[in-house]
Design a protein around this motif. Sequence first.
Motif, PDB file in Angstrom:
ATOM      1  N   GLU A  11       0.559  25.684 -14.359  1.00 47.41           N
ATOM      2  CA  GLU A  11       1.140  25.408 -12.832  1.00 47.41           C
ATOM      3  C   GLU A  11      -0.035  24.536 -12.806  1.00 47.41           C
ATOM      4  OE1 GLU A  11       2.243  29.783 -14.057  1.00 47.41           O
ATOM      5  OE2 GLU A  11       0.293  28.327 -14.965  1.00 47.41           O
ATOM      6  N   GLN A  12      -1.429  24.599 -13.257  1.00 48.57           N
ATOM      7  CA  GLN A  12      -1.792  23.123 -13.241  1.00 48.57           C
ATOM      8  C   GLN A  12      -1.318  21.964 -13.185  1.00 48.57           C
ATOM      9  OE1 GLN A  12      -5.455  24.898 -14.940  1.00 48.57           O
ATOM     10  NE2 GLN A  12      -7.138  25.660 -13.089  1.00 48.57           N
ATOM     11  N   LEU A  13      -1.070  22.019 -14.367  1.00 49.78           N
ATOM     12  CA  LEU A  13      -0.384  20.880 -14.869  1.00 49.78           C
ATOM     13  C   LEU A  13       0.963  20.508 -14.191  1.00 49.78           C
ATOM     14  CD1 LEU A  13       0.107  20.812 -18.719  1.00 49.78           C
ATOM     15  CD2 LEU A  13      -1.384  19.418 -16.933  1.00 49.78           C
ATOM     16  N   VAL A  14       1.619  21.089 -13.434  1.00 51.54           N
ATOM     17  CA  VAL A  14       2.660  21.006 -12.514  1.00 51.54           C
ATOM     18  C   VAL A  14       2.147  20.638 -11.071  1.00 51.54           C
ATOM     19  CG1 VAL A  14       5.033  22.000 -11.191  1.00 51.54           C
ATOM     20  CG2 VAL A  14       4.165  22.034 -13.481  1.00 51.54           C
ATOM     21  N   TYR A  15       1.268  21.420 -10.784  1.00 52.86           N
ATOM     22  CA  TYR A  15       0.262  21.088  -9.779  1.00 52.86           C
ATOM     23  C   TYR A  15      -0.102  19.752  -8.727  1.00 52.86           C
ATOM     24  CZ  TYR A  15       0.952  25.540  -7.101  1.00 52.86           C
ATOM     25  OH  TYR A  15       1.474  27.067  -7.191  1.00 52.86           O
ATOM     26  N   LEU A  16      -0.278  19.152  -9.991  1.00 50.66           N
ATOM     27  CA  LEU A  16      -0.692  18.107  -9.950  1.00 50.66           C
ATOM     28  C   LEU A  16       0.039  16.583 -10.057  1.00 50.66           C
ATOM     29  CD1 LEU A  16      -3.378  15.898 -11.308  1.00 50.66           C
ATOM     30  CD2 LEU A  16      -2.618  16.014 -13.210  1.00 50.66           C
ATOM     31  N   GLU A  17       1.197  16.653 -11.053  1.00 44.82           N
ATOM     32  CA  GLU A  17       2.479  15.712 -10.732  1.00 44.82           C
ATOM     33  C   GLU A  17       2.646  16.081  -9.157  1.00 44.82           C
ATOM     34  OE1 GLU A  17       3.149  15.484 -15.468  1.00 44.82           O
ATOM     35  OE2 GLU A  17       4.529  16.908 -14.539  1.00 44.82           O
ATOM     36  N   MET A  18       2.756  17.336  -8.846  1.00 43.12           N
ATOM     37  CA  MET A  18       3.862  17.272  -8.037  1.00 43.12           C
ATOM     38  C   MET A  18       2.603  17.280  -7.216  1.00 43.12           C
ATOM     39  SD  MET A  18       4.905  21.948  -7.418  1.00 43.12           S
ATOM     40  CE  MET A  18       4.992  21.445  -5.666  1.00 43.12           C
ATOM     41  N   SER A  19       1.378  16.774  -6.562  1.00 40.76           N
ATOM     42  CA  SER A  19       0.551  16.164  -5.752  1.00 40.76           C
ATOM     43  C   SER A  19       0.159  14.840  -5.826  1.00 40.76           C
ATOM     44  CB  SER A  19      -1.088  16.569  -5.729  1.00 40.76           C
ATOM     45  OG  SER A  19      -1.692  16.316  -7.221  1.00 40.76           O
ATOM     46  N   ASN A  20       1.272  14.185  -7.410  1.00 41.92           N
ATOM     47  CA  ASN A  20       1.322  12.534  -7.806  1.00 41.92           C
ATOM     48  C   ASN A  20       2.315  12.145  -7.198  1.00 41.92           C
ATOM     49  OD1 ASN A  20      -1.739  12.517  -8.020  1.00 41.92           O
ATOM     50  ND2 ASN A  20      -1.254  12.646  -9.904  1.00 41.92           N
ATOM     51  N   LYS A  21       3.704  13.239  -7.042  1.00 41.96           N
ATOM     52  CA  LYS A  21       5.064  13.090  -6.514  1.00 41.96           C
ATOM     53  C   LYS A  21       4.967  12.932  -7.902  1.00 41.96           C
ATOM     54  CE  LYS A  21       4.585  12.153  -1.712  1.00 41.96           C
ATOM     55  NZ  LYS A  21       4.643  13.539  -1.919  1.00 41.96           N
ATOM     56  N   THR A  22       5.041  12.922  -9.423  1.00 39.39           N
ATOM     57  CA  THR A  22       5.738  12.383 -10.255  1.00 39.39           C
ATOM     58  C   THR A  22       5.979  13.403 -10.861  1.00 39.39           C
ATOM     59  OG1 THR A  22       3.964  12.585 -11.583  1.00 39.39           O
ATOM     60  CG2 THR A  22       3.672  10.759 -10.937  1.00 39.39           C
ATOM     61  N   THR A  23       6.991  14.720 -10.590  1.00 37.21           N
ATOM     62  CA  THR A  23       7.348  15.850 -11.434  1.00 37.21           C
ATOM     63  C   THR A  23       8.626  15.251 -11.904  1.00 37.21           C
ATOM     64  OG1 THR A  23       9.571  16.194  -8.884  1.00 37.21           O
ATOM     65  CG2 THR A  23       5.601  18.163  -9.503  1.00 37.21           C
ATOM     66  N   THR A  24       9.535  13.814 -11.149  1.00 37.95           N
ATOM     67  CA  THR A  24      10.578  13.934 -11.998  1.00 37.95           C
ATOM     68  C   THR A  24      10.928  12.837 -12.531  1.00 37.95           C
ATOM     69  OG1 THR A  24      11.436  12.573  -9.778  1.00 37.95           O
ATOM     70  CG2 THR A  24      11.670  15.008 -10.005  1.00 37.95           C
ATOM     71  N   THR A  25       9.410  11.880 -13.041  1.00 37.77           N
ATOM     72  CA  THR A  25       8.844  11.330 -13.849  1.00 37.77           C
ATOM     73  C   THR A  25       9.571  11.170 -15.278  1.00 37.77           C
ATOM     74  OG1 THR A  25       7.508   9.832 -12.769  1.00 37.77           O
ATOM     75  CG2 THR A  25       7.829   9.554 -14.345  1.00 37.77           C
ATOM     76  N   ALA A  26      10.552  10.760 -16.083  1.00 41.72           N
ATOM     77  CA  ALA A  26      10.650  10.057 -17.523  1.00 41.72           C
ATOM     78  C   ALA A  26       9.533  11.179 -18.215  1.00 41.72           C
ATOM     79  CB  ALA A  26      11.889   9.155 -17.908  1.00 41.72           C
ATOM     80  N   GLY A  27       9.446  12.104 -19.396  1.00 39.63           N
ATOM     81  CA  GLY A  27       8.559  12.716 -19.617  1.00 39.63           C
ATOM     82  C   GLY A  27       7.641  13.113 -18.998  1.00 39.63           C
ATOM     83  N   SER A  28       7.105  13.493 -17.779  1.00 40.61           N
ATOM     84  CA  SER A  28       6.316  14.652 -16.985  1.00 40.61           C
ATOM     85  C   SER A  28       6.376  16.395 -17.373  1.00 40.61           C
ATOM     86  CB  SER A  28       7.027  14.477 -15.552  1.00 40.61           C
ATOM     87  OG  SER A  28       8.191  14.863 -15.460  1.00 40.61           O
ATOM     88  N   ALA A  29       5.413  16.335 -17.118  1.00 37.82           N
ATOM     89  CA  ALA A  29       5.065  17.607 -17.367  1.00 37.82           C
ATOM     90  C   ALA A  29       5.812  18.749 -16.836  1.00 37.82           C
ATOM     91  CB  ALA A  29       3.313  18.016 -17.993  1.00 37.82           C
ATOM     92  N   THR A  30       6.559  18.535 -16.020  1.00 32.70           N
ATOM     93  CA  THR A  30       7.173  19.446 -15.014  1.00 32.70           C
ATOM     94  C   THR A  30       8.267  19.651 -15.568  1.00 32.70           C
ATOM     95  OG1 THR A  30       5.745  18.769 -13.536  1.00 32.70           O
ATOM     96  CG2 THR A  30       8.195  19.434 -13.019  1.00 32.70           C
TER      97      THR A  30
END
Length: 227
Positions: free
Chosen positions: A98-117
């Motif tokens: 969840e910590q990894l995903v929350y970081l990408e949520m805050s950075n707005k990178t959840t849908t970036t190719a290769g993201s942890a999300t």
Amino acid sequence: HLPRHPTMTASASASASASFFSTMNDEFARVRLIPTTVSEGESRTEVDGATFLNACEHLTTIFDSLGLSLQLVKRDIDGNIEKLRNAFMAHPEFNTLEQLVYLEMSNKTTTTAGSATDALLWLKRALTFIQRFLESLEEETTPSQAATQAYAATLSQHHNFITRGLFTLAMKACPSRDTFMNSMAKTDQYSTPQLMKELRTFLSTYTGIITLVRHFYICNSLDEDSV
């Protein structure tokens, strides 16, 4: 740093006489569920990344008993495990998925190719496929029937026409129920009732963890469905 399971070879040797389901129940029972305080009076349960990914890596060996045709699922799972391990290595201050995903949520990178999300999204879809497959096996279906039912309920809706065609062919090549269940038992000393009991025990442990990940994605609007 997120190491692989330190006792993977030793544990595999020690559990040589145990069924696949018993061994997997032990692996997923080791997954750490971490209570996390969100705010005063509010908490949630997060999933430890290292123990979860180690358990998932062990679980992929189920595809070795389903023939070469479903190795594409194993490769997909292995690839997403590696992406998540790399993400943890890049952020050693984090321990939970969840910590990894929350970081990408805050950075707005959840849908970036290769993201942890994205990696965890596809991993939990594949893990849900395995869950549905094993649930279908409880109903005395053949592996081919169980895989077909599980695929229709999970991955199919996320695949294009060509990929769905490949899976349809792959699932027809699954071994017979007797052959598959014998490979799960690992020894002829197992009775069918005993093996099915261990399957149900493992499913209870496994489903509880996978459900946490699925609910996390739904609650944060990261996936449009419960798969």
